[in-house]
Design a protein around this motif. Sequence first.
Motif, PDB file in Angstrom:
ATOM      1  N   TRP A   1     -35.861  57.653 -40.884  1.00  0.00           N
ATOM      2  CA  TRP A   1     -34.714  58.551 -41.036  1.00  0.00           C
ATOM      3  C   TRP A   1     -34.536  59.384 -39.770  1.00  0.00           C
ATOM      4  O   TRP A   1     -35.501  59.675 -39.052  1.00  0.00           O
ATOM      5  CB  TRP A   1     -34.924  59.511 -42.212  1.00  0.00           C
ATOM      6  CG  TRP A   1     -34.795  58.882 -43.554  1.00  0.00           C
ATOM      7  CD1 TRP A   1     -34.716  57.558 -43.853  1.00  0.00           C
ATOM      8  CD2 TRP A   1     -34.726  59.581 -44.797  1.00  0.00           C
ATOM      9  NE1 TRP A   1     -34.605  57.374 -45.203  1.00  0.00           N
ATOM     10  CE2 TRP A   1     -34.607  58.584 -45.817  1.00  0.00           C
ATOM     11  CE3 TRP A   1     -34.766  60.915 -45.172  1.00  0.00           C
ATOM     12  CZ2 TRP A   1     -34.513  58.927 -47.169  1.00  0.00           C
ATOM     13  CZ3 TRP A   1     -34.668  61.246 -46.504  1.00  0.00           C
ATOM     14  CH2 TRP A   1     -34.550  60.257 -47.502  1.00  0.00           C
ATOM     15  N   LEU A   2     -33.293  59.782 -39.536  1.00  0.00           N
ATOM     16  CA  LEU A   2     -33.025  60.745 -38.473  1.00  0.00           C
ATOM     17  C   LEU A   2     -33.429  62.138 -38.929  1.00  0.00           C
ATOM     18  O   LEU A   2     -33.336  62.475 -40.105  1.00  0.00           O
ATOM     19  CB  LEU A   2     -31.535  60.740 -38.116  1.00  0.00           C
ATOM     20  CG  LEU A   2     -30.991  59.465 -37.462  1.00  0.00           C
ATOM     21  CD1 LEU A   2     -29.488  59.594 -37.267  1.00  0.00           C
ATOM     22  CD2 LEU A   2     -31.676  59.207 -36.130  1.00  0.00           C
TER      23      LEU A   2
ATOM     24  N   LEU B   1     -28.511  74.490 -48.202  1.00  0.00           N
ATOM     25  CA  LEU B   1     -28.455  73.201 -48.884  1.00  0.00           C
ATOM     26  C   LEU B   1     -27.071  72.575 -48.805  1.00  0.00           C
ATOM     27  O   LEU B   1     -26.935  71.358 -48.735  1.00  0.00           O
ATOM     28  CB  LEU B   1     -28.849  73.376 -50.356  1.00  0.00           C
ATOM     29  CG  LEU B   1     -30.286  73.803 -50.649  1.00  0.00           C
ATOM     30  CD1 LEU B   1     -30.491  73.952 -52.139  1.00  0.00           C
ATOM     31  CD2 LEU B   1     -31.282  72.820 -50.075  1.00  0.00           C
ATOM     32  N   GLN B   2     -26.044  73.419 -48.786  1.00  0.00           N
ATOM     33  CA  GLN B   2     -24.678  72.905 -48.837  1.00  0.00           C
ATOM     34  C   GLN B   2     -24.278  72.147 -47.571  1.00  0.00           C
ATOM     35  O   GLN B   2     -23.326  71.363 -47.597  1.00  0.00           O
ATOM     36  CB  GLN B   2     -23.703  74.053 -49.088  1.00  0.00           C
ATOM     37  CG  GLN B   2     -23.851  74.669 -50.477  1.00  0.00           C
ATOM     38  CD  GLN B   2     -23.013  75.910 -50.649  1.00  0.00           C
ATOM     39  OE1 GLN B   2     -22.259  76.298 -49.751  1.00  0.00           O
ATOM     40  NE2 GLN B   2     -23.125  76.540 -51.791  1.00  0.00           N
ATOM     41  N   VAL B   3     -24.938  72.395 -46.459  1.00  0.00           N
ATOM     42  CA  VAL B   3     -24.574  71.701 -45.222  1.00  0.00           C
ATOM     43  C   VAL B   3     -25.552  70.580 -44.877  1.00  0.00           C
ATOM     44  O   VAL B   3     -25.443  69.956 -43.827  1.00  0.00           O
ATOM     45  CB  VAL B   3     -24.476  72.689 -44.030  1.00  0.00           C
ATOM     46  CG1 VAL B   3     -23.364  73.684 -44.258  1.00  0.00           C
ATOM     47  CG2 VAL B   3     -25.803  73.406 -43.802  1.00  0.00           C
ATOM     48  N   MET B   4     -26.501  70.319 -45.771  1.00  0.00           N
ATOM     49  CA  MET B   4     -27.396  69.190 -45.557  1.00  0.00           C
ATOM     50  C   MET B   4     -26.668  67.873 -45.762  1.00  0.00           C
ATOM     51  O   MET B   4     -25.599  67.818 -46.383  1.00  0.00           O
ATOM     52  CB  MET B   4     -28.597  69.280 -46.498  1.00  0.00           C
ATOM     53  CG  MET B   4     -29.580  70.353 -46.115  1.00  0.00           C
ATOM     54  SD  MET B   4     -31.044  70.297 -47.171  1.00  0.00           S
ATOM     55  CE  MET B   4     -32.098  71.470 -46.320  1.00  0.00           C
ATOM     56  N   ARG B   5     -27.229  66.786 -45.242  1.00  0.00           N
ATOM     57  CA  ARG B   5     -26.590  65.479 -45.299  1.00  0.00           C
ATOM     58  C   ARG B   5     -27.538  64.457 -45.921  1.00  0.00           C
ATOM     59  O   ARG B   5     -28.751  64.537 -45.735  1.00  0.00           O
ATOM     60  CB  ARG B   5     -26.191  65.012 -43.899  1.00  0.00           C
ATOM     61  CG  ARG B   5     -25.361  66.031 -43.141  1.00  0.00           C
ATOM     62  CD  ARG B   5     -24.968  65.516 -41.782  1.00  0.00           C
ATOM     63  NE  ARG B   5     -24.352  66.565 -40.973  1.00  0.00           N
ATOM     64  CZ  ARG B   5     -23.828  66.371 -39.774  1.00  0.00           C
ATOM     65  NH1 ARG B   5     -23.860  65.173 -39.226  1.00  0.00           N
ATOM     66  NH2 ARG B   5     -23.281  67.364 -39.112  1.00  0.00           N
TER      67      ARG B   5
ATOM     68  N   ALA C   1     -38.449  61.020 -51.890  1.00  0.00           N
ATOM     69  CA  ALA C   1     -39.568  60.077 -51.783  1.00  0.00           C
ATOM     70  C   ALA C   1     -39.113  58.651 -52.082  1.00  0.00           C
ATOM     71  O   ALA C   1     -39.486  57.705 -51.387  1.00  0.00           O
ATOM     72  CB  ALA C   1     -40.691  60.491 -52.736  1.00  0.00           C
ATOM     73  N   LEU C   2     -38.276  58.482 -53.108  1.00  0.00           N
ATOM     74  CA  LEU C   2     -37.770  57.159 -53.450  1.00  0.00           C
ATOM     75  C   LEU C   2     -36.907  56.603 -52.327  1.00  0.00           C
ATOM     76  O   LEU C   2     -37.036  55.450 -51.939  1.00  0.00           O
ATOM     77  CB  LEU C   2     -36.964  57.227 -54.750  1.00  0.00           C
ATOM     78  CG  LEU C   2     -36.319  55.921 -55.214  1.00  0.00           C
ATOM     79  CD1 LEU C   2     -37.377  54.857 -55.445  1.00  0.00           C
ATOM     80  CD2 LEU C   2     -35.498  56.159 -56.480  1.00  0.00           C
ATOM     81  N   GLY C   3     -36.038  57.452 -51.775  1.00  0.00           N
ATOM     82  CA  GLY C   3     -35.187  57.009 -50.681  1.00  0.00           C
ATOM     83  C   GLY C   3     -35.982  56.652 -49.437  1.00  0.00           C
ATOM     84  O   GLY C   3     -35.650  55.690 -48.730  1.00  0.00           O
ATOM     85  N   PHE C   4     -37.040  57.407 -49.165  1.00  0.00           N
ATOM     86  CA  PHE C   4     -37.860  57.155 -47.988  1.00  0.00           C
ATOM     87  C   PHE C   4     -38.650  55.859 -48.128  1.00  0.00           C
ATOM     88  O   PHE C   4     -38.895  55.158 -47.157  1.00  0.00           O
ATOM     89  CB  PHE C   4     -38.797  58.341 -47.766  1.00  0.00           C
ATOM     90  CG  PHE C   4     -39.429  58.371 -46.407  1.00  0.00           C
ATOM     91  CD1 PHE C   4     -38.647  58.328 -45.269  1.00  0.00           C
ATOM     92  CD2 PHE C   4     -40.804  58.447 -46.261  1.00  0.00           C
ATOM     93  CE1 PHE C   4     -39.215  58.352 -44.008  1.00  0.00           C
ATOM     94  CE2 PHE C   4     -41.385  58.476 -45.006  1.00  0.00           C
ATOM     95  CZ  PHE C   4     -40.590  58.432 -43.875  1.00  0.00           C
TER      96      PHE C   4
END
Length: 293
Positions: free
Chosen positions: A226-227, A243-247, A217-220
């Motif tokens: 965002w893509l 989760l490990q392959v998220m960016r 939320a803070l980043g958004f």
Amino acid sequence: MDRTHRWWTRIRVNPLFLLLLGGYWMMGQGAAALIGFLVVTLHELAHAVVADLFGLYVERVEIWPFGGMARIPGLVHQDPYVEAMVAVAGPLQNFLLAAVTWSAARWLPLRPELTNLFIQSNLLIGAINLLPAAPLDGGHLMRLFWARQFGYRPAERQIKEQGLWLARGLFVITLVLFVSGRPAVSLGLFAAFLYWGAMRSDHVASFWAVRDLERRALGFWKRPIWLVEDFAVRQDTPVGQVLQVMRPLKYHRVVVLDDQLRRQGILYEEDLLGVLINQGPEVTVGECLRGKK
């Protein structure tokens, strides 16, 4: 952080360093060993000072022979900017000390050879730590960059492998120098420290993913566009593996498929975070989807 118990009271020097210092002193190289100890210590203190300025808890600072570590438990949960600033503080401090010492060399009450050794040691430690390999500072910086390109776990795996190969290369050089009659104990010890640090570096990728999900939320709010990244995931895949392959800085949708590639449903980031917090990383995306209905 407990301000009544400052981090600088928790600086620890490994006993092996004292033995090594004694050995160098008997070989007539005690001054060089002390300068190396000072440079490494100041490098780690720079990490601790910057972490403290950002309000992070510094558990302790450990000084090893030809290596050191500032233990900052909450660092992986911080904003990537904070993590990058803490990582780059050490090398920048080395380069700054080298520049200041070189500028003021004529006024320092030291022998020129010691002054030059201090400058060279700072430049060497600063440059080595910028190499993109675990557990060096450059590895932390490269991990933050690669995580955006390849995901959390692939980024950590890559810098770990680079750290291991760098350590192996240094071991080979150490052996070649030993066989040729020019033993390099310092290089061998540094290679051992590097190998040990790289082996312990790949256990935090899941923490980055959780950190980023919690701070979405803070980043958004800071970056409103965002893509969207879509994953097609087999229904028996654990949530932790996804989760490990998220960016970073991307919003993820997970399309859940059965063994015949038939779509079972769609999960969103908030679904994964809820399951992760309430049930743990071993829950499969299929179970997560059924619990959502």
